[in-house]
Write a protein that holds these residues in place. Sequence first.
Motif, PDB file in Angstrom:
ATOM      1  N   ASP A   4      30.624  42.239  43.567  1.00  0.00           N
ATOM      2  CA  ASP A   4      32.065  42.120  43.841  1.00  0.00           C
ATOM      3  C   ASP A   4      32.838  41.752  42.586  1.00  0.00           C
ATOM      4  OD1 ASP A   4      31.617  40.717  47.149  1.00  0.00           O
ATOM      5  OD2 ASP A   4      31.724  42.786  46.482  1.00  0.00           O
ATOM      6  N   ALA A   5      32.280  40.847  41.784  1.00  0.00           N
ATOM      7  CA  ALA A   5      32.939  40.455  40.539  1.00  0.00           C
ATOM      8  C   ALA A   5      32.976  41.631  39.570  1.00  0.00           C
ATOM      9  CB  ALA A   5      32.233  39.262  39.914  1.00  0.00           C
ATOM     10  N   LEU A   6      31.895  42.373  39.516  1.00  0.00           N
ATOM     11  CA  LEU A   6      31.850  43.552  38.650  1.00  0.00           C
ATOM     12  C   LEU A   6      32.881  44.586  39.110  1.00  0.00           C
ATOM     13  CD1 LEU A   6      30.325  44.608  36.199  1.00  0.00           C
ATOM     14  CD2 LEU A   6      28.708  45.674  37.753  1.00  0.00           C
ATOM     15  N   SER A   7      33.012  44.756  40.405  1.00  0.00           N
ATOM     16  CA  SER A   7      34.033  45.668  40.938  1.00  0.00           C
ATOM     17  C   SER A   7      35.426  45.208  40.538  1.00  0.00           C
ATOM     18  CB  SER A   7      33.945  45.741  42.466  1.00  0.00           C
ATOM     19  OG  SER A   7      32.730  46.309  42.857  1.00  0.00           O
ATOM     20  N   GLN A   8      35.649  43.915  40.567  1.00  0.00           N
ATOM     21  CA  GLN A   8      36.950  43.365  40.196  1.00  0.00           C
ATOM     22  C   GLN A   8      37.242  43.622  38.713  1.00  0.00           C
ATOM     23  OE1 GLN A   8      37.274  39.225  41.239  1.00  0.00           O
ATOM     24  NE2 GLN A   8      39.498  39.278  41.219  1.00  0.00           N
ATOM     25  N   VAL A   9      36.227  43.493  37.876  1.00  0.00           N
ATOM     26  CA  VAL A   9      36.404  43.755  36.445  1.00  0.00           C
ATOM     27  C   VAL A   9      36.739  45.224  36.218  1.00  0.00           C
ATOM     28  CG1 VAL A   9      35.226  43.837  34.211  1.00  0.00           C
ATOM     29  CG2 VAL A   9      34.951  41.844  35.695  1.00  0.00           C
ATOM     30  N   PHE A  10      35.968  46.121  36.827  1.00  0.00           N
ATOM     31  CA  PHE A  10      36.236  47.548  36.641  1.00  0.00           C
ATOM     32  C   PHE A  10      37.604  47.928  37.215  1.00  0.00           C
ATOM     33  CE2 PHE A  10      31.546  48.098  36.102  1.00  0.00           C
ATOM     34  CZ  PHE A  10      31.612  48.635  34.821  1.00  0.00           C
ATOM     35  N   ALA A  11      37.989  47.335  38.326  1.00  0.00           N
ATOM     36  CA  ALA A  11      39.309  47.607  38.906  1.00  0.00           C
ATOM     37  C   ALA A  11      40.412  47.124  37.967  1.00  0.00           C
ATOM     38  CB  ALA A  11      39.433  46.942  40.275  1.00  0.00           C
ATOM     39  N   ALA A  12      40.218  45.960  37.362  1.00  0.00           N
ATOM     40  CA  ALA A  12      41.219  45.446  36.420  1.00  0.00           C
ATOM     41  C   ALA A  12      41.355  46.368  35.221  1.00  0.00           C
ATOM     42  CB  ALA A  12      40.834  44.032  35.961  1.00  0.00           C
ATOM     43  N   LEU A  13      40.252  46.942  34.779  1.00  0.00           N
ATOM     44  CA  LEU A  13      40.279  47.825  33.608  1.00  0.00           C
ATOM     45  C   LEU A  13      40.673  49.260  33.949  1.00  0.00           C
ATOM     46  CD1 LEU A  13      37.129  46.509  31.740  1.00  0.00           C
ATOM     47  CD2 LEU A  13      39.540  46.110  31.175  1.00  0.00           C
ATOM     48  N   ALA A  14      40.910  49.535  35.212  1.00  0.00           N
ATOM     49  CA  ALA A  14      41.327  50.884  35.614  1.00  0.00           C
ATOM     50  C   ALA A  14      42.749  51.183  35.152  1.00  0.00           C
ATOM     51  CB  ALA A  14      41.229  51.043  37.130  1.00  0.00           C
ATOM     52  N   ASP A  15      43.523  50.156  34.891  1.00  0.00           N
ATOM     53  CA  ASP A  15      44.910  50.335  34.475  1.00  0.00           C
ATOM     54  C   ASP A  15      44.977  50.454  32.947  1.00  0.00           C
ATOM     55  OD1 ASP A  15      47.567  48.918  33.439  1.00  0.00           O
ATOM     56  OD2 ASP A  15      47.953  49.828  35.398  1.00  0.00           O
ATOM     57  N   PRO A  16      45.640  51.480  32.421  1.00  0.00           N
ATOM     58  CA  PRO A  16      45.690  51.672  30.965  1.00  0.00           C
ATOM     59  C   PRO A  16      46.391  50.535  30.213  1.00  0.00           C
ATOM     60  CG  PRO A  16      47.044  53.316  32.083  1.00  0.00           C
ATOM     61  CD  PRO A  16      46.309  52.561  33.137  1.00  0.00           C
TER      62      PRO A  16
END
Length: 131
Positions: A4-16
Amino acid sequence: MTADALSQVFAALADPTRRDMVARLSEGDATVSELAEPYRMTLQAVYKHLRVLEDAGLVSRPRGPQPRSVRLEVQVLDLMDTWIERHRARAEQRYRRLDAVLETMKGDEHEQDHGDGHRGRSEVADHPDDP
């Protein structure tokens, strides 16, 4: 790091914009005002982006009076790198096995083509389009 934390990191980095902020922070700590400079958005919008990065553990801002520097939390990038490299290694291993199988098949095909000397002539002579 949990999934879940890894998903949160990747989601945060999805925005340019957030990826750009992380890239800029990799050069060194910066205040919120310094981070906001190149963007055509309100300071409130910058704070929202920072909040997403903070919630994901990618950046931190020490408590205290303003202006506070925003700091990149490198250990989160290391955890992401470990996750990515583990999956890259698995994929590369799979491709190496596939390459070995294809090389074996190519060798078998080569042996079949050269192992039966009369086959080539008879196939050409028996072809219905040949005179």
